[in-house]
Design a protein around this motif. Structure first.
Motif, PDB file in Angstrom:
ATOM      1  N   TYR A 135       0.730  -1.228  -0.194  1.00 44.22           N
ATOM      2  CA  TYR A 135       0.107  -0.286  -0.045  1.00 44.22           C
ATOM      3  C   TYR A 135       1.013   1.216   0.011  1.00 44.22           C
ATOM      4  O   TYR A 135       1.893   1.214   0.752  1.00 44.22           O
ATOM      5  CB  TYR A 135      -0.954   0.088   1.259  1.00 44.22           C
ATOM      6  N   VAL A 136       0.505   2.264  -0.874  1.00 45.66           N
ATOM      7  CA  VAL A 136       1.303   3.627  -0.706  1.00 45.66           C
ATOM      8  C   VAL A 136       0.323   4.661  -0.488  1.00 45.66           C
ATOM      9  O   VAL A 136      -0.748   4.765  -1.161  1.00 45.66           O
ATOM     10  CB  VAL A 136       2.184   3.759  -1.857  1.00 45.66           C
ATOM     11  N   ALA A 137       0.646   5.558   0.351  1.00 43.05           N
ATOM     12  CA  ALA A 137      -0.184   6.795   0.651  1.00 43.05           C
ATOM     13  C   ALA A 137       0.554   8.033   0.287  1.00 43.05           C
ATOM     14  O   ALA A 137       1.314   8.577   1.085  1.00 43.05           O
ATOM     15  CB  ALA A 137      -0.446   6.595   2.230  1.00 43.05           C
ATOM     16  N   PRO A 138       0.291   8.485  -0.950  1.00 43.12           N
ATOM     17  CA  PRO A 138       1.030   9.540  -1.635  1.00 43.12           C
ATOM     18  C   PRO A 138       0.637  10.724  -0.389  1.00 43.12           C
ATOM     19  O   PRO A 138      -0.778  10.907  -0.059  1.00 43.12           O
ATOM     20  CB  PRO A 138       0.613   9.733  -2.906  1.00 43.12           C
ATOM     21  N   SER A 139       1.419  11.664  -0.263  1.00 44.69           N
ATOM     22  CA  SER A 139       1.098  12.894   0.353  1.00 44.69           C
ATOM     23  C   SER A 139       2.108  14.033   0.000  1.00 44.69           C
ATOM     24  O   SER A 139       3.584  13.797   0.322  1.00 44.69           O
ATOM     25  CB  SER A 139       1.543  12.667   1.992  1.00 44.69           C
ATOM     26  N   MET A 140       1.679  15.070  -0.553  1.00 43.43           N
ATOM     27  CA  MET A 140       2.599  16.175  -1.179  1.00 43.43           C
ATOM     28  C   MET A 140       1.556  17.240  -1.506  1.00 43.43           C
ATOM     29  O   MET A 140       0.488  17.217  -1.373  1.00 43.43           O
ATOM     30  CB  MET A 140       3.352  15.612  -2.134  1.00 43.43           C
ATOM     31  N   ASN A 141       2.203  18.408  -1.782  1.00 44.09           N
ATOM     32  CA  ASN A 141       1.466  19.565  -2.181  1.00 44.09           C
ATOM     33  C   ASN A 141       0.568  19.190  -3.385  1.00 44.09           C
ATOM     34  O   ASN A 141       1.097  18.567  -4.302  1.00 44.09           O
ATOM     35  CB  ASN A 141       2.549  20.797  -2.542  1.00 44.09           C
ATOM     36  N   PRO A 142      -0.439  19.780  -3.579  1.00 43.72           N
ATOM     37  CA  PRO A 142      -1.413  19.709  -4.520  1.00 43.72           C
ATOM     38  C   PRO A 142      -0.943  20.027  -6.046  1.00 43.72           C
ATOM     39  O   PRO A 142      -1.167  19.134  -6.934  1.00 43.72           O
ATOM     40  CB  PRO A 142      -2.679  20.445  -4.446  1.00 43.72           C
ATOM     41  N   ALA A 143       0.167  20.958  -6.159  1.00 46.70           N
ATOM     42  CA  ALA A 143       0.818  21.058  -7.382  1.00 46.70           C
ATOM     43  C   ALA A 143       1.598  20.091  -7.931  1.00 46.70           C
ATOM     44  O   ALA A 143       1.545  19.591  -8.947  1.00 46.70           O
ATOM     45  CB  ALA A 143       1.560  22.310  -7.418  1.00 46.70           C
ATOM     46  N   MET A 144       2.461  19.451  -7.010  1.00 43.06           N
ATOM     47  CA  MET A 144       3.188  18.416  -7.069  1.00 43.06           C
ATOM     48  C   MET A 144       2.410  17.072  -7.292  1.00 43.06           C
ATOM     49  O   MET A 144       2.633  16.354  -8.273  1.00 43.06           O
ATOM     50  CB  MET A 144       4.129  18.164  -5.810  1.00 43.06           C
ATOM     51  N   LEU A 145       1.237  16.791  -6.851  1.00 40.54           N
ATOM     52  CA  LEU A 145       0.561  15.722  -6.946  1.00 40.54           C
ATOM     53  C   LEU A 145      -0.158  15.556  -8.394  1.00 40.54           C
ATOM     54  O   LEU A 145      -0.250  14.734  -9.282  1.00 40.54           O
ATOM     55  CB  LEU A 145      -0.585  15.649  -5.908  1.00 40.54           C
ATOM     56  N   ASN A 146      -0.407  16.869  -8.802  1.00 40.74           N
ATOM     57  CA  ASN A 146      -1.161  17.060 -10.287  1.00 40.74           C
ATOM     58  C   ASN A 146      -0.200  17.234 -11.142  1.00 40.74           C
ATOM     59  O   ASN A 146      -0.554  17.372 -12.390  1.00 40.74           O
ATOM     60  CB  ASN A 146      -2.209  18.129 -10.175  1.00 40.74           C
ATOM     61  N   ASN A 147       1.188  17.265 -10.929  1.00 37.78           N
ATOM     62  CA  ASN A 147       1.902  17.194 -11.903  1.00 37.78           C
ATOM     63  C   ASN A 147       1.863  15.797 -12.793  1.00 37.78           C
ATOM     64  O   ASN A 147       1.677  14.474 -12.358  1.00 37.78           O
ATOM     65  CB  ASN A 147       3.494  17.281 -11.396  1.00 37.78           C
ATOM     66  N   PRO A 148       1.714  16.119 -14.023  1.00 45.73           N
ATOM     67  CA  PRO A 148       1.680  14.825 -14.914  1.00 45.73           C
ATOM     68  C   PRO A 148       2.494  13.495 -14.848  1.00 45.73           C
ATOM     69  O   PRO A 148       2.161  12.417 -14.623  1.00 45.73           O
ATOM     70  CB  PRO A 148       1.893  15.175 -16.448  1.00 45.73           C
ATOM     71  N   ALA A 149       3.755  13.896 -14.259  1.00 41.20           N
ATOM     72  CA  ALA A 149       4.747  12.819 -13.911  1.00 41.20           C
ATOM     73  C   ALA A 149       4.219  11.977 -12.697  1.00 41.20           C
ATOM     74  O   ALA A 149       4.347  10.856 -12.883  1.00 41.20           O
ATOM     75  CB  ALA A 149       6.098  13.408 -13.911  1.00 41.20           C
TER      76      ALA A 149
END
Ligand code: CTP
Length: 400
Positions: free
Chosen positions: A117-131
């Motif tokens: 299981y992975v729980a990504p957590s980061m700033n919204p701009a980073m999360l929405n980066n296509p990469a």
């Protein structure tokens, strides 16, 4: 160790790493054996010693000595029920998606034979980066369980998607993965939340003051304890929990239909909604125009949802609320008897920062055959768990 199910908790270097010791503590409290693996960046946010203290196990860090134990990366997940990376940074997701193996945590996950299981957590701009989005898609396609980040306020003050879900939720996922049941496992719980709105005309309505926060907290807490939760809610400002079925309604009559059509299939109903007691008798389809005379609003009573389900209650547990300013215990007990409830939470709406729209609440729990249980003012998720502690005692034994 003592036969406890093992979970591997990977911690990477995001701000939310500060929540890792509390998460590890919850997992341990849930009866799991927790093996923590940290990246070097994670150590800059949280001390390995803190994680060692709460888990009772040595923490594996980036300084792991390959000379001493060259196969650690193969052994860490052996016998584990699941591995959870929380928080998972963009960097870690990228490494995982592309099979990089440059430290103990990446090699451990590459070699894992248990569900990951992975729980990504980061700033919204980073999360929405296509990469980042692409890396998440790659992981999902490979069968990695990606726990969706929540929408909310970031540590940097920005609002958006990217928050680590509550540690209670993450802990409940691991308990499930390890086959350890919460006290509401296998139970179906219906929760109502928020106000109802009763139309006057096409543009106006009457309603009750309610943010829906208490109902949302109850739904989240029931979910974390293993229940299958349906949340029936009016128009709310509260953030609603992930992982519960949501049914949106507007009027008291719609809420009545939503509750009664699901009631026979539930084990517990928690009526936290502030249902409007009255509705305009003749709502106008168009917008009422300002005239010379002030209009008079004729009202008629709404159906009482708890009264309706009281007649078909059977062995189901019913929890209600009462908003009172005086004679809390007497009024609460009368209401509980009148509506055939098992538990009633009497809300002291006379207090300052308690009740409406607050993140805190102060209730006294009354239940059949017990002394009143006054709770100190506390955050709504904590109050929700205390209410559930009482309510679960009224559940009949599950049908085998
Ligand atoms: N309730 C309901 N249907 C309604 C009104 C209330 O099911 N039409 C539920 C609420 O969700 C809550 C409980 O009943 O769980 C509260 O009962 P109520 O008698 O409305 O309490 P108060 O609002 O405190 O009532 P009163 O104004 O009479 O003090």
């Amino acid at each position: 160790m003592n036969g406890a199910k093992k979970i591997v908790l990977g911690v990477t270097g995001g701000v939310a790493a500060y929540k890792a010791p509390e998460l590890a503590r919850l997992l341990k409290k849930g009866g799991l054996d927790v093996q923590v693996v940290m990246t070097r960046a994670a150590e800059r946010f949280v001390a390995p010693l803190a994680l060692r203290c709460v888990t009772g196990n040595a923490v594996l860090t980036a300084d792991w000595d390959a000379q001493t134990d060259p196969y650690d990366h193969l052994f860490v997940t052996r016998g584990a029920s699941a591995a959870l990376i929380a928080p998972a940074t963009a960097n870690f997701l990228a490494k995982m998606a592309h099979g990089a193996a440059d430290d103990l945590l990446t090699t451990t996950i590459l070699a894992a034979r248990c569900p990951v299981y992975v729980a990504p957590s980061m700033n919204p701009a980073m999360l929405n980066n296509p990469a980042v989005r692409e890396n998440i898609r790659i992981l999902e396609k490979r069968g990695i369980n990606v726990v969706p980040p929540e929408v909310g306020e970031m540590a940097d003050g920005e609002f958006g998607e990217g928050r680590l879900p509550s540690i209670e939720y993450l802990a409940s996922l691991m308990m499930k993965a390890a086959g350890v049941a919460g006290d509401l496992a296998g139970r179906r719980v219906l929760v109502t939340a928020g106000p109802t709105v009763e139309p006057i005309d096409a543009a106006r309505f009457i309603s009750n003051r309610s943010s829906g926060k208490m109902g949302a907290a109850l739904a989240g807490a029931a979910r974390d304890r293993g229940a299958d939760v349906t949340l029936i809610h009016g128009p709310v400002t509260a953030r609603l929990p992930e992982g519960v079925r949501r049914v949106s309604v507007r009027t008291a009559v719609e809420m009545l239909d939503a509750v009664t059509s699901r009631f026979s299939d539930c084990d517990m109903l928690i009526m936290a909604a502030a249902v409007a007691d009255f509705r305009p008798a003749r709502p106008s389809a168009g917008k009422i125009k300002k005239g010379d005379q002030s209009p008079t609003l004729a009202l008629e009573p709404n159906p009482d949802i708890l009264e309706a389900v009281a007649k078909i209650k059977g062995g189901r547990v019913v929890v209600g609320f009462a908003a009172e300013t005086e004679n809390l215990i007497k009024n609460g007990r009368d209401k509980m008897a009148a509506k055939n409830m098992d538990v009633i939470c009497v809300n002291d709406v006379g207090g300052e920062d308690s009740g409406f729209d607050s993140d805190y609440n102060e209730v006294t729990i009354l239940c059949r055959g017990e002394e009143p249980l006054p709770l100190r003012r506390a955050d709504k998720p904590s109050v929700a768990n205390r209410i559930l502690d009482v309510a679960v005692k009224f559940l009949s034994a599950p049908v085998a």
